[in-house]
Scaffold this motif. Structure first.
Motif, PDB file in Angstrom:
ATOM      1  N   LYS A 179     -35.238   0.602   0.841  1.00 59.45           N
ATOM      2  CA  LYS A 179     -34.942   0.245   2.235  1.00 59.45           C
ATOM      3  C   LYS A 179     -34.751  -1.272   2.373  1.00 59.45           C
ATOM      4  O   LYS A 179     -33.852  -1.748   3.065  1.00 59.45           O
ATOM      5  N   VAL A 180     -35.593  -2.007   1.676  1.00 60.05           N
ATOM      6  CA  VAL A 180     -35.522  -3.485   1.734  1.00 60.05           C
ATOM      7  C   VAL A 180     -34.197  -3.955   1.135  1.00 60.05           C
ATOM      8  O   VAL A 180     -33.509  -4.799   1.719  1.00 60.05           O
ATOM      9  N   ASP A 181     -33.808  -3.397  -0.005  1.00 60.08           N
ATOM     10  CA  ASP A 181     -32.547  -3.776  -0.661  1.00 60.08           C
ATOM     11  C   ASP A 181     -31.360  -3.485   0.255  1.00 60.08           C
ATOM     12  O   ASP A 181     -30.465  -4.323   0.427  1.00 60.08           O
ATOM     13  N   ARG A 183     -31.312  -3.240   3.456  1.00 59.44           N
ATOM     14  CA  ARG A 183     -31.315  -4.128   4.610  1.00 59.44           C
ATOM     15  C   ARG A 183     -30.855  -5.539   4.249  1.00 59.44           C
ATOM     16  O   ARG A 183     -30.137  -6.185   4.998  1.00 59.44           O
ATOM     17  N   LEU A 184     -31.247  -5.947   3.050  1.00 61.04           N
ATOM     18  CA  LEU A 184     -30.846  -7.288   2.596  1.00 61.04           C
ATOM     19  C   LEU A 184     -29.332  -7.373   2.465  1.00 61.04           C
ATOM     20  O   LEU A 184     -28.708  -8.362   2.850  1.00 61.04           O
ATOM     21  N   PHE A 185     -28.715  -6.318   1.918  1.00 63.69           N
ATOM     22  CA  PHE A 185     -27.256  -6.330   1.721  1.00 63.69           C
ATOM     23  C   PHE A 185     -26.509  -6.133   3.041  1.00 63.69           C
ATOM     24  O   PHE A 185     -25.418  -6.657   3.204  1.00 63.69           O
ATOM     25  N   VAL A 187     -27.468  -7.203   6.036  1.00 64.48           N
ATOM     26  CA  VAL A 187     -27.554  -8.383   6.899  1.00 64.48           C
ATOM     27  C   VAL A 187     -26.799  -9.585   6.328  1.00 64.48           C
ATOM     28  O   VAL A 187     -26.036 -10.234   7.008  1.00 64.48           O
TER      29      VAL A 187
END
Lengths: 302, 127
Positions: A179-181, A183-185, A187
């Motif tokens: 989920k973090v990955d 979201r990072l891509f 944004v």
């Protein structure tokens, strides 16, 4: 009066110093030789960090190998070879006694008794060495157990709580990674970081290596008789129990040797008695079987 | 003079080695403090802050992963480590905020009981 004072009177101080020096050197050599003769073969294994961390399957082999190369191991092996040869000698003598008769038989029985005594003495010496080996081994395992308990014994309630916290954090972390990955891509338009790229490359390599290690024959977890996996500590404790069993068996063997020694002594007494009986038969000493009643007829007629 | 130089060299060596030995958790704390400083930096425009935070979040996420994978921290019962793992949402700000779908600043303020709704409900007045 000894001759030394005369010697001192006659010799010059230089010569006297030389003689006394020689005596001193001889004494040192003699004492050194005696101490070498007294010093028993030894085995001094050390419970090192490396030994504690050895794979369980390799641990026993490593200890046995170290022992076999030690002075004590060599001495036991040599002693067992000698005992085996002595056993053959006893067997041969026993066969010879069965076929011999007369004086030769008696001579062979004496020799057999003497060899049995030597055999018992050798067995006793070998058992002393074996006891030394087993006690050293037990001390080594005890040291290893205390090292292992030191490692796990530092578990305080605070540390336990921390480990639980870290476990929970790790689970939460792992579950949110994707989920973090994502979201990072979503944004930012930045590329994947250098750490992230290299980590995923290395992770694949690490996983392959770990898998190979897990399935390696030398890294197999020890199993109990009923197929339950044992921890390293349990494995060492099991080896301590084995050593204690061997020590108990050794005590029993000592009892057997004691009985054997008693039988040898009784046999020796029996043979000595047989010898005395034979001597008495050959002797001119009158037997005390003559009683006045046997010769009463001499006195009944004129 | 020589003694002074020697002392200076030794001092810098100690400082350098201390810096080189800084743990993964300390590095994360440092990066997070820089991020929080960016949250609160009033000299930045909204766009500048956003651009800076995007880049900092990337570094923060990497450092958080390094900390989480650092085996040396497992069971290391020091106060810093204990507090860090007890407050997951603050320590692992990058991950926790992405997990909840919040921005980092919202998530950070939320940990101290400050939310957008709370702020919007406030009014200026005399106490």
């Amino acid at each position: 009066m000894s001759e030394l004072p005369l010697l001192i009177n006659r010799t010059s101080p230089k010569r006297l110093a030389l003689i006394l020096g020689g005596v001193f050197v001889a004494g040192v050599v003699l004492i050194g030789g005696t101490s070498v003769a007294i010093s028993a073969p030894a085995w001094q294994p050390q419970s090192s960090e490396r030994l504690v961390k050895l794979p369980p399957s390799y641990l026993k082999k490593s200890i046995d190998h170290d022992f076999a190369r030690s002075e004590l191991g060599t001495a036991i092996q040599k002693s067992e070879e000698n005992i085996s040869l002595k056993g053959n000698t006893l067997g041969d003598l026993q066969k010879a006694i069965d076929t011999a008769d007369g004086e030769v038989r008696g001579e062979l029985r004496h020799q057999f008794l003497s060899e049995k005594r030597n055999y018992l003495s050798m067995m006793s010496d070998r058992n002393d060495l074996r006891r030394k080996h087993l006690r050293t081994k037990k001390r080594l395992f005890d040291d290893m157990l205390s090292r292992l308990s030191q490692e796990s014994g530092a578990m305080t309630p605070e540390r336990e709580e921390l480990i639980e916290l870290q476990k929970a954090a790790s689970e939460r972390f792992e579950s949110s990674l994707a989920k973090v990955d994502q979201r990072l891509f979503e944004v930012s338009d930045l590329d994947e970081s250098k750490y992230s790229k290299q980590y995923s490359q290395n992770k694949t390599a690490i996983e392959q290596l770990v898998s190979r290690i897990d399935h390696h024959s030398m890294n197999e977890t020890p199993m109990s008789e009923n197929g339950v996996q044992m921890s390293r500590e349990e494995h060492v404790r099991r080896m301590v129990a084995d050593v204690q069993t061997e020590l108990a068996v050794l005590d029993q063997e000592e009892t057997i040797l004691g009985y054997m020694a008693k039988l040898v002594a009784l046999d020796a007494m029996s043979m000595a008695e047989e010898g005395m009986d034979a001597e008495l038969l050959d002797s001119d000493v009158a037997s005390n079987t003559l009683t006045p009643a046997n010769n009463v007829s001499f006195f009944l007629n004129n | 003079m020589k003694t002074h130089l020697l002392a200076l060299c030794l001092g810098s060596m100690v400082a350098f080695s201390a810096n080189a030995n800084a743990g993964t958790l300390e590095n994360l704390e440092r990066e997070r403090s820089m991020t929080i400083k960016t949250f609160l930096d009033s000299s930045l425009t909204v766009d500048e802050r956003q651009a800076k935070l995007d880049s900092q979040r990337r570094r923060l996420v990497d450092l958080e992963r390094i900390v989480m994978r650092d085996k040396a921290l497992r069971g290391q019962n020091t106060k810093t480590v204990h507090v860090a793992f007890k407050n997951y949402d603050v320590t692992f700000l990058g991950h926790a905020s992405a997990e909840k779908g919040h921005t980092m600043v919202d998530h950070w303020l939320g940990q101290f009981g400050v939310s957008t709704n709370n702020l919007m409900a406030t009014r200026v007045g005399n106490r």
